[in-house]
Design a protein around this motif. Structure first.
Motif, PDB file in Angstrom:
ATOM      1  N   LEU A 270     -28.357 118.416  29.441  1.00  0.00           N
ATOM      2  CA  LEU A 270     -29.360 118.768  30.447  1.00  0.00           C
ATOM      3  C   LEU A 270     -30.712 118.953  29.779  1.00  0.00           C
ATOM      4  O   LEU A 270     -30.804 119.011  28.543  1.00  0.00           O
ATOM      5  N   PRO A 271     -31.807 119.035  30.551  1.00  0.00           N
ATOM      6  CA  PRO A 271     -33.107 119.317  29.939  1.00  0.00           C
ATOM      7  C   PRO A 271     -33.037 120.629  29.163  1.00  0.00           C
ATOM      8  O   PRO A 271     -32.520 121.628  29.690  1.00  0.00           O
ATOM      9  N   PRO A 272     -33.503 120.662  27.925  1.00  0.00           N
ATOM     10  CA  PRO A 272     -33.373 121.884  27.113  1.00  0.00           C
ATOM     11  C   PRO A 272     -33.896 123.138  27.792  1.00  0.00           C
ATOM     12  O   PRO A 272     -33.305 124.214  27.639  1.00  0.00           O
ATOM     13  N   ARG A 273     -34.970 122.996  28.557  1.00  0.00           N
ATOM     14  CA  ARG A 273     -35.536 124.189  29.197  1.00  0.00           C
ATOM     15  C   ARG A 273     -34.581 124.795  30.225  1.00  0.00           C
ATOM     16  O   ARG A 273     -34.731 125.962  30.616  1.00  0.00           O
ATOM     17  N   ALA A 274     -33.584 124.011  30.688  1.00  0.00           N
ATOM     18  CA  ALA A 274     -32.645 124.496  31.700  1.00  0.00           C
ATOM     19  C   ALA A 274     -31.429 125.182  31.090  1.00  0.00           C
ATOM     20  O   ALA A 274     -30.621 125.764  31.824  1.00  0.00           O
ATOM     21  N   GLY A 295     -30.491 120.948  24.456  1.00  0.00           N
ATOM     22  CA  GLY A 295     -30.183 119.734  25.213  1.00  0.00           C
ATOM     23  C   GLY A 295     -28.693 119.519  25.416  1.00  0.00           C
ATOM     24  O   GLY A 295     -28.284 118.794  26.319  1.00  0.00           O
ATOM     25  N   ARG A 296     -27.881 120.115  24.561  1.00  0.00           N
ATOM     26  CA  ARG A 296     -26.423 120.106  24.731  1.00  0.00           C
ATOM     27  C   ARG A 296     -25.937 121.535  24.731  1.00  0.00           C
ATOM     28  O   ARG A 296     -26.343 122.342  23.881  1.00  0.00           O
ATOM     29  N   VAL A 297     -25.048 121.853  25.671  1.00  0.00           N
ATOM     30  CA  VAL A 297     -24.414 123.169  25.706  1.00  0.00           C
ATOM     31  C   VAL A 297     -22.914 122.961  25.836  1.00  0.00           C
ATOM     32  O   VAL A 297     -22.440 122.335  26.795  1.00  0.00           O
ATOM     33  N   TRP A 298     -22.181 123.449  24.849  1.00  0.00           N
ATOM     34  CA  TRP A 298     -20.727 123.466  24.951  1.00  0.00           C
ATOM     35  C   TRP A 298     -20.326 124.698  25.746  1.00  0.00           C
ATOM     36  O   TRP A 298     -20.804 125.804  25.470  1.00  0.00           O
ATOM     37  N   VAL A 299     -19.461 124.518  26.731  1.00  0.00           N
ATOM     38  CA  VAL A 299     -18.998 125.633  27.561  1.00  0.00           C
ATOM     39  C   VAL A 299     -17.478 125.631  27.576  1.00  0.00           C
ATOM     40  O   VAL A 299     -16.854 124.596  27.842  1.00  0.00           O
ATOM     41  N   GLN A 310     -20.952 121.562  38.618  1.00  0.00           N
ATOM     42  CA  GLN A 310     -21.847 121.766  39.751  1.00  0.00           C
ATOM     43  C   GLN A 310     -23.123 122.489  39.320  1.00  0.00           C
ATOM     44  O   GLN A 310     -24.232 122.168  39.768  1.00  0.00           O
ATOM     45  N   ILE A 311     -22.971 123.469  38.440  1.00  0.00           N
ATOM     46  CA  ILE A 311     -24.152 124.192  37.939  1.00  0.00           C
ATOM     47  C   ILE A 311     -25.052 123.243  37.158  1.00  0.00           C
ATOM     48  O   ILE A 311     -26.273 123.228  37.328  1.00  0.00           O
ATOM     49  N   ALA A 312     -24.456 122.423  36.287  1.00  0.00           N
ATOM     50  CA  ALA A 312     -25.236 121.480  35.491  1.00  0.00           C
ATOM     51  C   ALA A 312     -25.985 120.492  36.381  1.00  0.00           C
ATOM     52  O   ALA A 312     -27.165 120.202  36.148  1.00  0.00           O
ATOM     53  N   ALA A 313     -25.313 119.972  37.394  1.00  0.00           N
ATOM     54  CA  ALA A 313     -25.958 119.012  38.301  1.00  0.00           C
ATOM     55  C   ALA A 313     -27.136 119.647  39.013  1.00  0.00           C
ATOM     56  O   ALA A 313     -28.179 119.006  39.205  1.00  0.00           O
ATOM     57  N   GLY A 314     -27.011 120.900  39.391  1.00  0.00           N
ATOM     58  CA  GLY A 314     -28.100 121.595  40.061  1.00  0.00           C
ATOM     59  C   GLY A 314     -29.313 121.818  39.184  1.00  0.00           C
ATOM     60  O   GLY A 314     -30.418 122.044  39.680  1.00  0.00           O
ATOM     61  N   GLY A 316     -30.284 119.483  36.930  1.00  0.00           N
ATOM     62  CA  GLY A 316     -30.731 118.172  36.468  1.00  0.00           C
ATOM     63  C   GLY A 316     -29.938 117.633  35.295  1.00  0.00           C
ATOM     64  O   GLY A 316     -30.406 116.724  34.599  1.00  0.00           O
ATOM     65  N   GLY A 317     -28.736 118.159  35.070  1.00  0.00           N
ATOM     66  CA  GLY A 317     -27.924 117.713  33.949  1.00  0.00           C
ATOM     67  C   GLY A 317     -26.596 117.149  34.406  1.00  0.00           C
ATOM     68  O   GLY A 317     -26.370 116.887  35.593  1.00  0.00           O
ATOM     69  N   GLU A 318     -25.695 116.961  33.474  1.00  0.00           N
ATOM     70  CA  GLU A 318     -24.353 116.479  33.769  1.00  0.00           C
ATOM     71  C   GLU A 318     -23.384 117.074  32.779  1.00  0.00           C
ATOM     72  O   GLU A 318     -23.776 117.494  31.684  1.00  0.00           O
TER      73      GLU A 318
END
Length: 375
Positions: A270-274, A295-299, A310-314, A316-318
């Protein structure tokens, strides 16, 4: 299990499968076999396609067969004071071909580029059972369609790579990690953004859920010393910094998500700022690690639903589902569902290389869309 010995052997196996309507799943070391839905397909092991074809350290170019172990490739180039710039990683047994097919890149990706940026050329077999060559051994000689970039990250769905040529780079003479402690996700992102945007030429930046921020500085010793001396002043408004002696385990966690708690693993881009907003919205008990400056977040968690996606899509990420119990992998697609037009385009590209659907195994949800297209 089918075990081709060379590209010609591989082409014959694929052609036979296309003629008989069989499904083939390409496999290197098998370290990513549990990615995607459970499925039934005949395995084609590329582990026998090993060995270095050509290595010219002076030209920074390596050509190698795809079944060669990633660890062997890394050891080979390290012996010449060089490295794979995109910092690939994998479990024991991972191959260079599987690494490239999965598009694996580590913490250095944020400044050095991804796997696809360093794949110069390849020899592969299409779903028709035809051997084709794409790219070249020098960047400036690549003309026409840039098929290597298409193959990197394709997960074996458009062709079987038998040989590949990658660009290597000199290994930095010195690498230092500076660390900050006790930062919130918001403060961690601000510190990483400041460091990456400064003239200190930070090559990687990551943050862990315990509040640790990692900044990597690499290059010639005098340059590294000067930049490490400058960074505390540049980040004075965000955090304090201290050198970290044994940083490898922490970088490994940030780069791969290793050690995070939970049976369900997501790889969020996702965008790093998000990134701080994503972390704030995660379900209670979720563990995380930020890489690529956010820019990458492992969850990781134990929740067997797609709330993280769903959170990532909201934002602007995937999110890709990396690991989960088999029942969840059968229900939730590995990749973020695409918009209808994009999905149709991707399916048509795959079908152009694989008109008989030899590589359509059911591993990915979008495989069903490919079967609906005319050959």
């Amino acid at each position: 299990m089918l075990e081709p010995r060379d590209a010609a052997d591989l082409a014959e196996l694929v052609a036979d499968a296309a003629a008989s309507g069989r499904k083939l799943e390409l496999r290197g070391g098998g370290t990513k076999a549990d990615f995607g839905a459970p499925r039934e397909a005949e395995i084609v092991s590329l582990a026998g396609l090993t060995g270095v074809v050509d290595y010219d350290p002076a030209e920074l170019v390596l050509t190698v067969r795809t079944g060669t172990l990633l660890s062997d490739v890394q050891a080979l180039v390290a012996g010449e004071g060089q490295m794979l710039a995109f910092e690939p990683w994998g479990d024991e047994g991972a191959t260079i071909g599987g690494t490239m097919a999965a598009g694996v890149a580590g913490s250095r990706r944020v400044t050095a580029g991804s796997a696809r940026d360093h794949l110069l050329g390849l020899t592969a077999v299409s779903g028709r059972g035809e051997v084709f060559v794409a790219g070249a051994k020098v960047v400036k000689n690549v003309t026409g369609y840039d098929l290597p970039k298409l193959m990197a990250g394709s997960w074996g769905r458009i062709g079987a790579m038998a040989e590949l040529t990658v660009k290597v780079l000199p290994h930095p003479r010195e690498v230092v990690t500076l660390a900050a402690r006790g930062l919130s996700p918001v403060a961690a992102h601000a510190a990483m953004a400041c460091a990456l945007g400064s003239n200190a030429e930070v090559s990687a930046a990551a943050a862990l859920s315990d509040g640790t921020v990692l900044l990597r500085v690499a290059g010639f010793a005098p340059s590294v010393e000067a930049r490490c001396a400058a960074l505390p002043g540049l980040l004075a408004a965000h955090c304090g910094l201290e050198p970290l002696e044994d940083a490898a385990p922490l970088w490994q966690q940030a780069m791969t998500g290793a050690g995070l708690k939970g049976a369900v693993h997501w790889d969020v881009h996702l965008p790093p700022r998000a990134a701080p907003a994503l972390i704030a919205a995660l379900p209670e008990g979720a563990d995380w690690a930020m890489d690529w400056g956010g820019g990458r977040v492992w969850v990781c968690s134990d929740a067997e639903d797609d709330a993280v996606r769903q959170i990532a899509a909201g934002l602007g990420g995937e999110a890709r589902l990396i690991a989960a119990p088999a029942a969840m992998r059968a229900r939730v697609s590995a990749f973020q569902p695409r918009a209808k037009g994009v999905a149709a385009l991707e399916a048509r590209v795959r079908r152009a290389f694989d008109p008989k659907g030899v590589f359509v195994t059911g591993r990915f949800a979008e495989d069903a869309d490919a079967d609906a297209l005319s050959a």
